[in-house]
Motif scaffolding. Structure first.
Motif: not given
Length: 157
Positions: A56-60, A89-91, A36-37
């Motif tokens: 704009r912060r993947p992993g946030l 979103l990622s788990p 997700a850019t």
């Protein structure tokens, strides 16, 4: 006949997965997907609602506080809340370094362990595990231990 039974089982399993994802108990931790850019946080659970914030912060890391169909009401590290599309979103668990001073990243989870480097407030990392007040993190392949109290996203949501 056996083929039809297997096919029916696969279809029903695929259809049940999104429903199962809806029943996850809130609150829970998630992160912005690496793919997700741009993640738009909206004032309501639909693309028809106004965009309140753009990430704009993947992993946030974010805290999911409510689930509604394909949308998640999240809270960011600053306490802002809004709705995002669930597939963005990622788990995976992540953290952000908090405080006024850089956090000491140590070789092990102990106050007397060697300092490997220091992470400035705002650094985002993958959370590997926490034990006895210390968390092991990974910042772009650099691993180390940091006091849990210096992190947002490491404790109970």
């Amino acid at each position: 006949m056996r083929f039809l039974i297997c096919l029916a089982a696969l279809v029903s399993g695929a259809l049940a997965s999104p429903a199962a994802a809806q029943t996850r108990e809130t609150p829970y931790w998630a992160t912005i997907r690496d793919s997700a850019t741009v993640l738009n946080m909206r004032v309501g659970p639909s693309k028809d609602y106004k965009i309140a914030w753009v990430y704009r912060r993947p992993g946030l890391p974010v805290k999911v506080v409510r689930v509604l169909e394909g949308w998640r009401l999240i809270e960011d590290p600053h306490g802002d809340q809004g709705w995002v599309s669930a597939p963005l979103l990622s788990p995976a668990r992540g953290i952000i370094v908090t405080g006024e001073e850089p956090a000491a990243i140590r070789a092990s989870g102990a106050n007397d362990a060697d300092i490997r480097w220091r992470a400035a407030p705002g650094v985002v990392a993958k959370l590997e595990r926490c034990e006895e007040g210390w968390c092991q993190i990974d910042v772009d392949g650099r691993r180390g231990w940091v006091r849990q109290g210096q992190l947002w996203g490491s404790g109970e949501p």
